[in-house]
Design an enzyme around this catalytic site. Structure first.
Site, PDB file in Angstrom:
ATOM      1  N   GLU A  61      51.021   1.163  44.779  1.00 14.75           N
ATOM      2  CA  GLU A  61      50.383   2.475  44.982  1.00 14.75           C
ATOM      3  C   GLU A  61      49.831   3.045  43.675  1.00 14.75           C
ATOM      4  O   GLU A  61      50.158   4.166  43.263  1.00 14.75           O
ATOM      5  CB  GLU A  61      51.376   3.456  45.611  1.00 14.75           C
ATOM      6  CG  GLU A  61      51.801   3.021  46.991  1.00 14.75           C
ATOM      7  CD  GLU A  61      52.604   4.052  47.770  1.00 14.75           C
ATOM      8  OE1 GLU A  61      52.626   3.984  48.996  1.00 14.75           O
ATOM      9  OE2 GLU A  61      53.213   4.932  47.149  1.00 14.75           O
ATOM     10  N   GLU A  74      52.878  -1.694  53.732  1.00 15.83           N
ATOM     11  CA  GLU A  74      53.849  -0.630  54.020  1.00 15.83           C
ATOM     12  C   GLU A  74      53.346   0.184  55.187  1.00 15.83           C
ATOM     13  O   GLU A  74      52.156   0.536  55.242  1.00 15.83           O
ATOM     14  CB  GLU A  74      54.037   0.326  52.832  1.00 15.83           C
ATOM     15  CG  GLU A  74      54.883  -0.213  51.720  1.00 15.83           C
ATOM     16  CD  GLU A  74      55.188   0.846  50.661  1.00 15.83           C
ATOM     17  OE1 GLU A  74      55.355   2.032  51.011  1.00 15.83           O
ATOM     18  OE2 GLU A  74      55.244   0.470  49.479  1.00 15.83           O
TER      19      GLU A  74
END
Ligand code: BG6
Length: 484
Positions: A180, A377
């Site tokens: 991320e 995810e």
């Protein structure tokens, strides 16, 4: 009904700092995650001006124990295998390999742990997918070097990545460089090791840190390809599909720019190898000019030479953009909130649930980059209840995951090349944002509460049997009428 392609990477995802524990064992050094206290206020505490990474006596530190995966990984991998996982995404704790981060020699005991973990996966034909850096910078690099704003970290990361790739690259074919990476737009503490005291509130530092990470990522791609050209390296971003709240052109433009700045900026650099054309505007709106950044010609050339092979992303929720101030209703979210979308329900933690947004995300990313995509995810953080007989019924989680798998099936029909799907926290683990155990994502329940009490025993939830059948049926049997 869509049959998922042969070779589709069904699996699950975790991060070292959130499940391993063993924070001081076998030479491991502390990471920034170890300095974050437990509880819903942990991000607010880390973002306060006086936070200095020190441990305080009356706080809890749930990442120190995690779910004790360090000692129980064989049992956990066996459960993943029982579900039929084809891959397992995990991260390598940087401070297990280089305890301080700036040493020249790695810690052999730390390397050995991941040898064993990888071999255990391969025993069951589970392909490891390694995140090289997942919110777990060695604490020393944050304290002594002020985190990623310091260019010295490029070299430290390069040494770490080289060590990991050369040690495991014979057995691991998928690597992600930074978890991320775009999260720094909202919270540079975890992804860049920057706190207010060391410049988190100064956007120049955030952009410089990003640049340093882009260079480090490009080096890792080059290292991996030089070691074995069949290794594939991906970037990893948070993608939160974003809608203009309404047809007001002002909101439409704001949404377009929000997409550029948040969803695309980092991937544009890592996939295309150059800063995008809107960089000047984005920097200027944050009070930064291109001249403020230390970017050498050699580094810019490296970005071009080290572009990623695929794009991986987390997807939990979508957001809506409204800039006129007409909408007052707001919601929380994964690092960023926004105005409430009246068409969506939110999780107990306020993240707006939007499976259709995942199909849109896959189409948008595919249209923009023409590269394979990996959903690494996705999931629902929820409170689970253990019945007197020990069972855990989690139809809400099944509903969430089913809808998102259907969205991926839709994207496959749209012709989007999706490599795989690894739901987050396939085994309950410590929440990144709140440090809670009670915010659970897993197919496997772990008996541990927010105060750190519990037996750590693992048990299968209803969703365990369901996901097992989803994988076995190649994504065609999604109903929850499974025996449990
Ligand atoms: C992602 C992170 O943002 O979301 C994970 O990569 C994190 O580390 C996951 O755990 C879920 O967020 P949370 O805050 O509910 O744990």
């Amino acid at each position: 009904m869509t049959t998922f392609p042969h070779g589709f990477l069904w699996g699950g995802a975790t991060a070292a700092n959130q499940l391993e524990g063993g924070w001081q064992e076998d030479g491991r050094g502390p990471s920034i995650a170890d300095a974050l206290p437990g509880g819903p206020e942990r991000f607010a505490i880390a973002a306060s001006p006086d936070f200095d990474w020190s441990l305080v006596p009356d706080a809890t530190y749930p990442n120190h124990l995690g779910i004790d995966h360090y000692h129980r990984f064989k049992e956990d991998i066996a459960l993943f295998a029982e579900m039929g996982f084809k891959c397992y995404r995990f991260s390598v704790a940087w401070s297990r390999i280089f305890p301080q981060g700036d040493e020249s020699t790695p810690n052999e005991a730390g390397l050995k742990f991941y040898d064993d973990l990888i071999d255990e996966c391969l025993k069951f034909d589970i392909q490891p997918v390694i995140t090289i850096s997942h919110y777990e910078l060695p604490l020393h690099l944050a304290k002594a070097y002020n985190g990623w704003r310091n260019k010295a970290l490029i070299g430290f990361y390069e040494r770490f990545a080289r060590t990991v790739i050369e040690r495991y690259g014979d057995r691991v074919k998928y690597f992600l460089t930074f978890n991320e990476i775009n999260s720094a737009a909202h919270f540079p503490v975890m992804s860049q090791g920057l706190i207010p005291a060391t410049g988190a509130n100064d956007k120049r530092n955030v952009f410089q840190a990003w640049h340093n990470q882009f260079v480090a990522s490009a080096k890792a791609v080059q290292l991996a390809h030089a070691f074995d050209p069949t290794i594939q390296v991906g970037c990893m971003i948070i993608y939160a599909t974003s809608y203009a709240y309404d047809a007001n052109p002002v909101n439409q433009l704001a949404n377009l720019q929000h997409n550029q700045d948040f969803n695309f900026f980092c991937a544009d650099v890592q996939v295309r190898g150059a800063y995008p054309r809107y960089t000047h505007r984005y920097l200027a709106e944050n009070g930064v000019s291109e001249a403020d950044l230390d970017r050498t010609e050699a580094e810019l050339a490296l970005l071009k030479a080290g572009t990623v092979d695929f794009i991986s992303f987390s997807y939990y929720m979508s957001s809506a953009v409204e800039v006129t101030g007409a909408v007052k209703d707001t919601v929380a979210g994964n690092l960023m909130g926004g105005v409430k979308n009246p068409f969506l329900q939110a999780s107990d933690w306020g993240w707006q649930i939007d499976p259709t947004g995942l199909r849109i995300a896959l189409n948008e990313l595919s249209d923009r980059y023409q590269k394979p995509l990996f959903v690494v995810e996705n999931g629902l953080g929820a409170k689970d209840v253990v019945e007197p007989d020990g069972r855990i019924f989690d139809p809400y989680r099944i509903d969430y995951l089913r809808a998102h798998i259907e969205a991926i099936a839709g994207a496959l029909r749209d012709g989007v090349p999706v490599m795989g799907y690894t739901p987050w926290g396939c085994i309950d683990l410590v929440s990144a944002s709140t440090g809670q155990m009670s915010k659970r994502y897993g197919f496997i329940y772990v008996d541990l509460d927010d105060a750190g009490h519990g037996t750590l025993a693992r048990s299968r939830k209803q969703s365990f049997a369901w996901y097992q059948r989803v994988i076995a049926s190649k994504g065609t049997l999604l109903d929850d009428d499974v025996m449990y």
